[in-house]
Each structure stands twice: as structure tokens, then as C-alpha cells.
Design a protein around this motif. Structure first.
Motif, PDB file in Angstrom:
ATOM      1  N   LYS A 301      34.867  28.642  36.087  1.00 31.31           N
ATOM      2  CA  LYS A 301      34.068  29.863  36.189  1.00 31.31           C
ATOM      3  C   LYS A 301      33.419  29.875  37.565  1.00 31.31           C
ATOM      4  N   VAL A 302      33.451  31.034  38.199  1.00 28.13           N
ATOM      5  CA  VAL A 302      32.917  31.172  39.554  1.00 28.13           C
ATOM      6  C   VAL A 302      31.688  32.074  39.512  1.00 28.13           C
ATOM      7  N   PHE A 303      30.628  31.673  40.227  1.00 27.64           N
ATOM      8  CA  PHE A 303      29.375  32.414  40.205  1.00 27.64           C
ATOM      9  C   PHE A 303      28.922  32.755  41.617  1.00 27.64           C
ATOM     10  N   GLY A 304      28.402  33.973  41.749  1.00 28.28           N
ATOM     11  CA  GLY A 304      27.775  34.417  42.980  1.00 28.28           C
ATOM     12  C   GLY A 304      26.316  34.744  42.716  1.00 28.28           C
ATOM     13  N   PRO A 305      25.636  35.419  43.632  1.00 20.56           N
ATOM     14  CA  PRO A 305      24.200  35.704  43.471  1.00 20.56           C
ATOM     15  C   PRO A 305      23.889  36.618  42.290  1.00 20.56           C
ATOM     16  N   ASN A 306      24.887  37.389  41.830  1.00 22.40           N
ATOM     17  CA  ASN A 306      24.662  38.326  40.728  1.00 22.40           C
ATOM     18  C   ASN A 306      25.270  37.855  39.411  1.00 22.40           C
ATOM     19  N   GLY A 307      25.641  36.596  39.375  1.00 22.71           N
ATOM     20  CA  GLY A 307      26.177  36.066  38.129  1.00 22.71           C
ATOM     21  C   GLY A 307      27.658  35.754  38.209  1.00 22.71           C
ATOM     22  N   LYS A 308      28.300  35.723  37.053  1.00 23.97           N
ATOM     23  CA  LYS A 308      29.705  35.361  36.977  1.00 23.97           C
ATOM     24  C   LYS A 308      30.577  36.384  37.690  1.00 23.97           C
ATOM     25  N   ILE A 309      31.506  35.885  38.486  1.00 23.83           N
ATOM     26  CA  ILE A 309      32.468  36.749  39.172  1.00 23.83           C
ATOM     27  C   ILE A 309      33.724  36.806  38.312  1.00 23.83           C
ATOM     28  N   GLU A 310      33.994  37.960  37.736  1.00 22.91           N
ATOM     29  CA  GLU A 310      35.135  38.105  36.841  1.00 22.91           C
ATOM     30  C   GLU A 310      36.438  38.052  37.636  1.00 22.91           C
ATOM     31  N   PRO A 311      37.487  37.455  37.062  1.00 21.53           N
ATOM     32  CA  PRO A 311      38.790  37.441  37.730  1.00 21.53           C
ATOM     33  C   PRO A 311      39.288  38.865  37.981  1.00 21.53           C
ATOM     34  N   ASP A 312      39.971  39.075  39.096  1.00 23.35           N
ATOM     35  CA  ASP A 312      40.480  40.421  39.370  1.00 23.35           C
ATOM     36  C   ASP A 312      41.769  40.669  38.586  1.00 23.35           C
ATOM     37  N   GLU A 313      42.307  41.871  38.707  1.00 19.13           N
ATOM     38  CA  GLU A 313      43.443  42.282  37.876  1.00 19.13           C
ATOM     39  C   GLU A 313      44.721  41.518  38.184  1.00 19.13           C
ATOM     40  N   ASN A 314      44.769  40.834  39.319  1.00 19.07           N
ATOM     41  CA  ASN A 314      45.958  40.078  39.690  1.00 19.07           C
ATOM     42  C   ASN A 314      45.892  38.607  39.275  1.00 19.07           C
ATOM     43  N   THR A 315      44.786  38.203  38.663  1.00 20.22           N
ATOM     44  CA  THR A 315      44.605  36.804  38.273  1.00 20.22           C
ATOM     45  C   THR A 315      45.461  36.459  37.058  1.00 20.22           C
ATOM     46  N   ARG A 316      46.121  35.312  37.098  1.00 18.86           N
ATOM     47  CA  ARG A 316      46.888  34.837  35.934  1.00 18.86           C
ATOM     48  C   ARG A 316      45.911  34.406  34.849  1.00 18.86           C
ATOM     49  N   LEU A 317      46.097  34.943  33.658  1.00 20.02           N
ATOM     50  CA  LEU A 317      45.224  34.619  32.532  1.00 20.02           C
ATOM     51  C   LEU A 317      46.046  34.068  31.379  1.00 20.02           C
ATOM     52  N   SER A 318      45.407  33.228  30.573  1.00 18.66           N
ATOM     53  CA  SER A 318      46.054  32.716  29.367  1.00 18.66           C
ATOM     54  C   SER A 318      45.932  33.748  28.251  1.00 18.66           C
ATOM     55  N   GLU A 319      46.483  33.414  27.096  1.00 17.65           N
ATOM     56  CA  GLU A 319      46.443  34.328  25.950  1.00 17.65           C
ATOM     57  C   GLU A 319      45.034  34.509  25.396  1.00 17.65           C
ATOM     58  N   VAL A 320      44.107  33.661  25.783  1.00 19.44           N
ATOM     59  CA  VAL A 320      42.721  33.829  25.340  1.00 19.44           C
ATOM     60  C   VAL A 320      41.810  34.230  26.500  1.00 19.44           C
ATOM     61  N   GLY A 321      42.404  34.665  27.617  1.00 19.77           N
ATOM     62  CA  GLY A 321      41.618  35.224  28.706  1.00 19.77           C
ATOM     63  C   GLY A 321      41.107  34.247  29.732  1.00 19.77           C
ATOM     64  N   ASN A 322      41.568  32.978  29.679  1.00 24.87           N
ATOM     65  CA  ASN A 322      41.145  31.988  30.670  1.00 24.87           C
ATOM     66  C   ASN A 322      41.981  32.101  31.941  1.00 24.87           C
ATOM     67  N   GLU A 323      41.331  31.930  33.084  1.00 28.40           N
ATOM     68  CA  GLU A 323      42.065  31.909  34.337  1.00 28.40           C
ATOM     69  C   GLU A 323      42.972  30.672  34.397  1.00 28.40           C
ATOM     70  N   PHE A 324      44.202  30.873  34.854  1.00 31.38           N
ATOM     71  CA  PHE A 324      45.115  29.761  35.075  1.00 31.38           C
ATOM     72  C   PHE A 324      44.666  29.028  36.327  1.00 31.38           C
ATOM     73  N   TYR A 325      44.090  27.855  36.147  1.00 29.92           N
ATOM     74  CA  TYR A 325      43.526  27.115  37.272  1.00 29.92           C
ATOM     75  C   TYR A 325      43.614  25.634  36.971  1.00 29.92           C
ATOM     76  N   PRO A 326      44.771  25.016  37.196  1.00 30.83           N
ATOM     77  CA  PRO A 326      44.989  23.615  36.811  1.00 30.83           C
ATOM     78  C   PRO A 326      44.016  22.625  37.432  1.00 30.83           C
ATOM     79  N   LEU A 327      43.496  22.910  38.610  1.00 27.37           N
ATOM     80  CA  LEU A 327      42.619  21.954  39.280  1.00 27.37           C
ATOM     81  C   LEU A 327      41.209  21.924  38.697  1.00 27.37           C
TER      82      LEU A 327
END
Length: 431
Positions: A301-327
Motif C-alpha cells: 500500500k502506498v501513501f501520500g500526504p492525503n492518505g492511500k494512493i489508489e492504484p491507477d486503471e493500468n495497475t495489475r490487480l488480483s481477483e480480490v483487488g490487490n496490486e500485483f507487486y511481488p517485491l
């Protein structure tokens, strides 16, 4: 291929209620069957692991994996208050022995979300009496099976109730502002279904009737947790550790926690600091006497000064909405290791996807990151992929596919996936 030490544990994980089937004395069985249930479907026979565990463990072992993390079902072992079922403890004895017979190290979880129905009627996970009841259950299990269990996780994702409380508070705030509500599954590492306020009120009324309690006093492990309830969980863990060590000091004891790779962009540092304290750091005084710590991670999860930064429309997501981010796994391990100087086991890590190529990619990249952590001197001793089998993902039912093995639930035939082979090859390459 990077080679791990021969002692490194490569395996997979399951939870009893999600795979065994017909766990009829549990609280979640009740909640699946009440009017207006938030569960999208019932667990029913699940994937019949209760009867097919030998087949499943054999598939795991034949693939080259050398460890298996699974849970014992409290609701089976103590179906009514104070009454232990000898047949059920013998079932789990046979299961653990089968692991040993096939060269598989069992990592046993004593509580993985589901609880006996009677416990919830007695006050559940906000009641002081649960500490006594959990200690009694642990004493019985370890007295019977202790010599067979080299590793015990007392409680799965001990911080889950705190995370759920946080997302429910955020959800209610969004509802009050009439803004678009994102699926809660992207914000908590468990399959929950946040429905409309009216639906949830009906659900809790029906649940209260089913358990014979005021719905405001319904405290399953998946309900939002108060500070008092958070302390109850830690007392239960401490009690379990005390009981286990009294009976068999050789058993390695720990618990597991749901952890995100929290990342701060400029201005988000204080938010990330607060989240790490809520999810991990404030528990440190209660686990200092543990032998290992179980890391469970699925994304960042990524955060900026206004809170959580939601993944953009091009982000790979899992079937439950998690960002694909192996690291994310390596990120969490490194953070934990700054504050925890003993052994770490990755007790869960995986992805909900029907495309197994995504799972293969996740495993390969995440394990490479984990290897780097070991090279840096971090004492990571095992990796358990979630999950061994496609299973019942709580309120989301059977739709999300987390397994290394697919299951046709009409026939219960198992179909190992390429990802199982890939993980098994990593285990086989140990030196």
C-alpha cells in the motif's frame, strides 16, 4: 537458479474451515447459514481435505515440497464446552504422522479464524474467559500431539481484527460522504464482503439470534476488534505459549500477522508510521519470548500526504483487488527484521488469480527477493505459499483462486498447476 540451504522449508498452507468441509460446530458454519448471510455461498464439503488429506499431502511431497502449514479445528476437537472429541484428535494425529512419513515438516496452527460455536455464545474474542478456554484447548492438543509438532503457530493473523476495525471505520466514513466505496478486500488480507448498512444490520440481527446473544456482543475473529479485544488476543497467545512450553519446551512457538508493504511517498511518512505501529510494532512486547514470527503478505500500500494512493486503471490487480507487486514480501521481511532478531517464517504469501502464469511470476520474483533478504543476513527459515488448494475464501466463497492445486468440486478431483511444479523445483534445488 538461486539455491537455498537444505534446512530451508518450502511448502504451502491451508486453513481447516477453508478446505476440510462440514465444519458444523464452528461459528462460521452458523454465519454461512443464517438468513441474509453476507457469505456469497456456503462452505459445505469444501474441497474435502478432511477425507483426502493423504492425497493432498502426497501431491505436495511428490512435487518436492518439504513442509505443510495447516490448522487444527478447535470446533471439531472441542465441539461443546469442556468436551473433547478423542476421534478428532486421533484424526489430526494421523494427519501429522502422515506428514512425517512423507518427509514433510508440519507447521501446525492452533487457531485459524474459525472458532467453536459455543465460544462465541460465551463472549467470543472480546471476553476474558476466552483466554482460559483457549489455554485449556491448547493444553489438551499439545498433551496429545506435542511430540509430533516441531512448530506451532498459536493464532493466525493476530492483528486481523484491528485491520478490519480500521477498514470498517473508513467504509462508514465513505458511506457518510456518499462517495464510491472500493471493495474492502483490497484493504484487508482476508475474504470479507462489505455490504450495505441495512444488509449488515439484518445479518448481525440474525447472527445474534443464532448464537443466542445480543448482536452487539457478537465477537467472532473476523469482527472489528476493540483495544480490549486486541489485548485478549495477546493474552491468549501468551497463555498458549506458556502451556506449550510447560508440556514440551522443544516446540518452536510463534504467531502470524497480516502485514502490508507500507510505502510512503513524500508527505505520507507519518501515516505509514502509524499503520506499522497498529499492525505490528505495538505487539512486540507480547512476542519477545516467541521462537519465530510468521509473516503473511500479499501486496503493498502506498501513501501520500492525503492518505492511500489508489492504484491507477493500468495497475495489475488480483481477483480480490490487490496490486500485483511481488517485491512486497521482501519489503515486509526487511521491516520486520529491523525489530525482530529471531527466525522468520513466511507463513502465507500468494495471489488470487485464475491465470496460473501470474502465480508463477509472483513466486519467482518474490522468492528472488526473499533470497536477497537471506543474503543480507535476515534469518528467514521457510516459505509457505497460500494456498495448497483452491479453497473457500470466507465471505467471498469459492470464486477467488489462490491454490497451487485446482479442485473440481463436483468430483473433488485434484489438478496440480504449473506453479506447484515451479515451487517444488525451487525446493529440490536446495543444497
Amino acid at each position: 537458479m538461486k539455491k537455498f540451504n537444505r534446512k530451508f522449508m518450502f511448502g504451502a498452507a491451508t486453513a481447516a474451515h477453508q478446505v476440510e468441509g462440514n465444519n458444523k460446530n464452528s461459528d462460521f458454519w452458523v454465519l454461512e447459514n443464517i438468513p441474509g448471510s453476507l457469505y456469497k455461498e456456503k462452505s459445505l464439503d469444501a474441497v474435502d481435505h478432511y477425507n483426502r488429506y493423504k492425497e493432498d499431502i502426497k501431491i505436495l511431497a511428490d512435487a518436492g515440497l518439504n513442509s505443510y502449514r495447516f490448522s487444527l479445528e478447535w470446533a471439531r476437537i472441542e465441539p461443546s464446552k469442556g468436551n473433547f472429541d478423542k476421534n478428532e484428535i486421533e484424526h489430526y494425529r494421523d494427519m501429522i504422522n502422515f506428514c512425517h512419513d512423507n518427509g514433510v515438516t508440519p507447521i501446525v496452527t492452533l487457531h485459524h479464524f474459525s472458532s467453536p460455536r459455543w465460544l462465541i455464545s460465551e463472549g467470543g474474542w472480546e471476553s476474558e474467559t476466552t483466554v482460559e478456554y483457549f489455554g485449556r484447548y491448547c493444553k489438551y492438543v499439545v498433551s496429545e500431539l506435542g511430540e509430533l509438532m516441531p512448530y506451532i503457530c498459536t493464532i493466525n493473523e493476530a492483528n486481523m481484527g484491528v485491520q478490519i476495525a480500521r477498514i470498517m471505520k473508513e467504509y462508514q466514513a465513505k458511506m457518510a460522504k456518499a462517495t464510491k466505496v472500493q471493495s474492502a478486500n483490497a484493504d484487508v488480507q482476508v475474504g470479507i464482503n462489505v455490504d450495505s448498512q441495512s444488509s449488515m444490520e439484518k445479518y448481525y440481527r440474525a447472527a445474534g439470534e443464532a448464537f443466542g446473544i445480543d448482536p452487539r456482543k457478537l465477537h467472532t475473529f473476523h469482527d472489528p476488534r476493540t483495544e480490549h479485544g486486541d489485548l485478549i488476543i495477546m493474552k491468549c497467545h501468551e497463555k498458549a505459549r506458556e502451556v506449550i512450553k510447560e508440556i514440551n519446551p522443544e516446540i518452536k512457538v510463534g504467531l502470524t500477522m497480516s502485514l502490508y508493504d507500507y510505502q510512503a511517498q513524500p508527505g505520507g511518512e507519518e501515516l505509514v508510521k502509524k499503520l506499522w505501529d497498529e499492525d505490528f510494532l505495538h505487539y512486540l512486547p507480547y512476542i519477545q519470548e516467541d521462537d519465530f514470527f510468521g509473516v503473511q503478505n500479499y501486496t503493498r500500500k502506498v501513501f501520500g500526504p492525503n492518505g492511500k494512493i489508489e492504484p491507477d486503471e493500468n495497475t495489475r490487480l488480483s481477483e480480490v483487488g490487490n496490486e500485483f507487486y511481488p517485491l512486497s514480501l521482501a519489503g515486509v521481511i526487511r521491516f520486520v527484521a529491523k525489530h525482530w532478531k529471531k527466525s522468520i517464517i513466511v507463513t502465507e504469501h500468494g495471489i488470487a488469480t485464475s491465470n496460473d502464469k501470474d502465480r508463477v511470476e509472483l513466486i519467482e520474483e518474490a522468492i528472488a527477493g526473499l533470497y536477497d533478504c537471506i543474503e543480507e543476513g535476515i534469518d528467514v527459515i521457510g516459505y509457505m505459499h497460500w494456498s495448497l488448494l483452491d479453497n473457500f475464501e470466507w465471505q467471498l466463497g469459492y470464486t477467488p483462486k489462490f491454490g497451487l492445486i485446482a479442485v473440481d468440486r463436483a468430483t473433488q478431483i485434484r489438478y496440480p498447476k504449473e506453479s506447484l511444479t515451479i515451487l517444488g523445483n525451487m525446493s529440490n534445488s536446495r543444497f
